[in-house]
Scaffold this active site. Structure first.
Site, PDB file in Angstrom:
ATOM      1  CB  CYS A 115       1.830   2.109  -3.905  1.00  0.00           C
ATOM      2  SG  CYS A 115       1.133   2.222  -2.042  1.00  0.00           S
ATOM      3  CG  HIS A 260       4.316  -0.326  -2.588  1.00  0.00           C
ATOM      4  ND1 HIS A 260       5.010   1.249  -2.540  1.00  0.00           N
ATOM      5  CD2 HIS A 260       3.971  -0.542  -1.678  1.00  0.00           C
ATOM      6  CE1 HIS A 260       4.295   1.382  -1.717  1.00  0.00           C
ATOM      7  NE2 HIS A 260       3.470   0.838  -1.377  1.00  0.00           N
ATOM      8  CG  ASN A 290       3.128   2.975   1.964  1.00  0.00           C
ATOM      9  OD1 ASN A 290       3.678   3.771   0.781  1.00  0.00           O
ATOM     10  ND2 ASN A 290       2.481   1.856   2.329  1.00  0.00           N
TER      11      ASN A 290
END
Ligand code: COA
Length: 333
Positions: A115, A260, A290
């Site tokens: 990520c 993020h 996500n």
């Protein structure tokens, strides 16, 4: 505020699959509810691949970024593709995206920093551009987490979605830029998805090497939710502080922080630690969940297109994830 040689974002693009899965859809396949998911994560829907390959999403996002930048793919000096969910071990996603763009003759690299991939990618692009042997770098983050999510594991499957987003970067003198990237491999087991096993006709039948990883024979994404949560709420503010310190700017002076998009609660806790108000945090996790490395440029895309982020704004991209990796970039949009 320190001015230095940084990057200009000349164009941005995004592509998400059309297929959408709501919390109610997840409640049909695992023991969960819209209420639990909304309260614990802030997520309502995610976009999921309906069979489109990962490079297809990345290439579409790249085409939009190139069009907005007003340059052709032949003018690129490099493609950096951030992904932890590639379609092939080889060729790289970056090569497949270059092919889709109809270009050739310049380098293409995949990076896997989970990520944090977009932040690492922008940091690398700036370093390449500093050498003055290329004019434009395309950074694409493209992910299909749906490939390795275990749809029987309610604590992970509800979190993740698929998306791609891209930026075209050019060197810019006398601007705001700083970056901080880091990793702590001791946290590797907390977020892991297995690649192919070592199988060949010569090896011993029993494993002789301790991988020190969870369930080494399953390819699903395995997560120690609480450990990752703890790590994230420390890594996010730490990375922003380090990047701001290098740029000689206080976090509160930033116009926008694009974190993020893992969990709204992580972002709220980190914002409090940083002394940055939540209205500076650019969020679209509600709609996309996500999407690993794609989540920061995807939220940035929505921030720009909605008018929330404007040219000249001081922005910070901050990522954290598998590895464990983390990092932040501060720049002027
Ligand atoms: N629906 C309903 N209940 C669920 C559930 C779901 N989707 N997922 C887990 N639960 C249950 C658990 O089984 C547990 O039940 P129990 O108390 O009967 O054992 C209970 O909810 C609480 O679980 P817990 O793990 O303490 O919840 P949490 O508040 O920590 O939230 C996460 C779980 C995964 C949302 C949270 O830990 C998290 O966001 N971690 C970080 C994950 C992340 O960001 N990963 C990517 C980083 S890049």
């Amino acid at each position: 505020m320190k001015r230095t040689t940084g990057v200009k974002i000349k164009g941005i693009g995004r592509c998400v699959p059309e297929l959408v899965a709501t919390n109610e859809d997840y409640a049909k396949i695992v023991d969960t509810s819209d209420e639990w998911i909304t309260q614990r994560t802030g997520i309502k829907t995610r976009h999921i691949s309906n069979g489109e390959p990962n490079f297809f999403l990345g290439a579409k996002a790249a085409k939009e970024a190139l069009a907005e930048a007003g340059i052709s793919a032949d003018e690129l000096g490099l493609i950096i593709c951030a992904t932890c969910t590639p379609d092939y071990y080889t060729p790289s996603e970056a090569c497949l995206i270059q092919r889709e763009l109809g270009a050739a003759g310049f380098p293409c690299i995949d990076i896997n920093c989970a990520c944090s991939g977009f932040v690492y990618g922008v940091d690398m692009a700036r370093r390449y551009l500093a050498c003055d042997d290329m004019k434009y770098v395309l950074v694409v983050a493209t992910e299909e987490l749906s490939k390795f999510v275990d749809y029987e594991d309610r604590s992970t499957c509800i979190l993740f979605g698929d998306a791609a987003a891209a930026v075209v970067l050019e060197k810019q003198d006398d601007t705001l830029f700083s970056s901080f990237t880091a990793a702590d491999g001791s946290g590797a087991p907390f977020l892991a998805a297995r690649a192919l096993l070592t199988i060949n006709p010569f090896r011993a039948e029993e494993d002789t090497y301790d991988m020190r990883m969870p369930e080494p024979h399953r390819h699903y994404l395995l997560q120690e939710g609480k450990e990752v949560y703890k790590f994230a709420t420390n890594a996010l503010p730490l990375a922003v502080s380090k990047a701001c310190e290098k740029a000689e700017i206080a976090p509160a002076e930033l116009d926008a922080v694009i974190p993020h998009q893992a969990n709204v609660r992580i972002i709220e806790t980190a914002a409090k630690k940083l002394g940055v108000s939540m209205d500076k945090m650019v969020l679209n996790i509600r709609d996309y969940g996500n999407t690993s490395s794609a989540s920061i440029p995807n939220a940035f895309y929505d921030g720009v297109k909605s008018g929330r982020i404007k040219r000249g704004d001081k922005v910070c991209f901050v990522g954290f994830g598998g590895g464990l990796t983390y990092g932040a970039v501060v720049l002027e949009y």
